[in-house]
Design a protein around this motif. Structure first.
Motif, PDB file in Angstrom:
ATOM      1  N   THR A 145      77.425  45.968  25.379  1.00  0.00           N
ATOM      2  CA  THR A 145      78.090  47.253  25.168  1.00  0.00           C
ATOM      3  C   THR A 145      77.991  47.718  23.713  1.00  0.00           C
ATOM      4  N   ALA A 146      77.668  48.992  23.533  1.00  0.00           N
ATOM      5  CA  ALA A 146      77.698  49.602  22.195  1.00  0.00           C
ATOM      6  C   ALA A 146      79.144  49.998  21.930  1.00  0.00           C
ATOM      7  N   LYS A 147      79.892  49.103  21.280  1.00  0.00           N
ATOM      8  CA  LYS A 147      81.344  49.268  21.187  1.00  0.00           C
ATOM      9  C   LYS A 147      81.790  50.390  20.256  1.00  0.00           C
ATOM     10  N   LYS A 148      80.832  50.927  19.505  1.00  0.00           N
ATOM     11  CA  LYS A 148      81.166  52.060  18.651  1.00  0.00           C
ATOM     12  C   LYS A 148      81.024  53.389  19.390  1.00  0.00           C
ATOM     13  N   LYS A 149      80.415  53.324  20.588  1.00  0.00           N
ATOM     14  CA  LYS A 149      80.165  54.565  21.316  1.00  0.00           C
ATOM     15  C   LYS A 149      80.472  54.418  22.801  1.00  0.00           C
ATOM     16  N   PRO A 163      84.086  60.820  22.202  1.00  0.00           N
ATOM     17  CA  PRO A 163      83.669  59.494  21.726  1.00  0.00           C
ATOM     18  C   PRO A 163      84.858  58.595  21.422  1.00  0.00           C
ATOM     19  N   HIS A 165      85.782  54.731  19.665  1.00  0.00           N
ATOM     20  CA  HIS A 165      85.290  53.625  18.826  1.00  0.00           C
ATOM     21  C   HIS A 165      86.065  52.360  19.221  1.00  0.00           C
ATOM     22  N   ASN A 167      85.317  49.251  18.814  1.00  0.00           N
ATOM     23  CA  ASN A 167      85.333  48.241  17.758  1.00  0.00           C
ATOM     24  C   ASN A 167      86.543  48.386  16.850  1.00  0.00           C
ATOM     25  N   ASP A 168      86.914  49.623  16.555  1.00  0.00           N
ATOM     26  CA  ASP A 168      88.062  49.876  15.684  1.00  0.00           C
ATOM     27  C   ASP A 168      89.339  49.338  16.314  1.00  0.00           C
ATOM     28  N   LYS A 171      89.154  45.343  16.265  1.00  0.00           N
ATOM     29  CA  LYS A 171      89.223  44.691  14.954  1.00  0.00           C
ATOM     30  C   LYS A 171      90.519  44.958  14.201  1.00  0.00           C
ATOM     31  N   GLU A 177      92.793  55.752  19.600  1.00  0.00           N
ATOM     32  CA  GLU A 177      91.841  56.259  20.583  1.00  0.00           C
ATOM     33  C   GLU A 177      92.003  55.598  21.954  1.00  0.00           C
ATOM     34  N   GLY A 193      74.152  52.807  22.294  1.00  0.00           N
ATOM     35  CA  GLY A 193      74.690  53.873  21.457  1.00  0.00           C
ATOM     36  C   GLY A 193      73.935  55.174  21.552  1.00  0.00           C
TER      37      GLY A 193
END
Length: 218
Positions: A145-149, A163, A165, A167-168, A171, A177, A193
């Motif tokens: 998975t593209a965790k930023k998108k 969109p 994020h 990852n945010d 972490k 979001e 992504g």
């Protein structure tokens, strides 16, 4: 690499715990929630403890009708806020009304989760209706998975992909979001992504809503 995966798994557990805690403390009423309302001074308003149903349900328009009070727009209120609103309405007829409100059944929201999750498909979510809840229902994201998108698409605005994020959230524990999902929403987890709405999302939209129509017409 292994260490990175372990750290991310731990972060997911932490973020999930934060989300569940927030849901328990800050849950807001929404369509389909069934409520028990007890007014100590008036049994005719109160939900019967022996009844198999409650007359107090948050309707699709977000409102609940209460005798003497009228219609309250309950969607988005916490239980405490709703209770205070009922008390304020009843205070015109009852001196210092004693009101207790509880949720007896959570409303459900049907959402669709596609892309890089372990079990893509349609899910009925109860109580928790957030992005993280939907990903959890689909048994989590894959390592590709593209965790930023990640993208959220609302049923009433299918031309716009919001969109996210992930990852945010994982972490930092920032749940800004971790949006509340609506009926018919789609979550799409990309692989790299790079996304084309027409190529990657449109086919899922038509398939999801065709499935929705078939279910609703049965």
């Amino acid at each position: 690499m292994k260490k990175t995966l372990l750290v991310m798994a731990a972060a997911l557990g932490l973020a999930g715990g934060l989300a569940l805690s927030a849901q328990a403390e800050d849950y807001t009423l929404r369509s389909g929630d069934q409520l028990s309302i007890i007014v100590a001074q008036d049994e005719t308003i109160s939900t019967s403890p022996t009844a198999n149903f409650t007359p107090y349900v948050v309707r699709p328009d977000g409102k609940v009708a209460i005798p003497y009070v009228g219609e309250i727009y309950a969607s988005g209120m916490t239980v405490a806020q709703f209770t205070d609103t009922v008390k304020a309405g009843l205070s015109k007829y009852i001196v210092d009304p004693d009101v207790a409100v509880n949720i007896v059944k959570w409303g459900s929201v049907r959402v669709y989760v596609f892309g890089e999750v372990h079990k893509p498909g349609a899910y009925e979510l109860t109580k928790g209706h957030t992005v993280m809840d939907a990903i959890g229902a689909a048994e989590g994201f894959t390592w590709d998975t593209a965790k930023k998108k990640i993208f959220l698409i609302h049923q009433d605005d299918t031309n716009k992909a919001i969109p996210i994020h992930l990852n945010d959230m994982l972490k930092t524990g920032n749940m800004k979001e971790n949006y509340t999902l609506r009926e018919g929403d789609i979550l799409y987890l990309t692989k790299n992504g790079k996304i084309s709405f027409a190529r990657d999302i449109a086919p899922f939209l038509s398939g999801a809503y065709m499935l929705s129509e078939i279910k609703d017409n049965n």
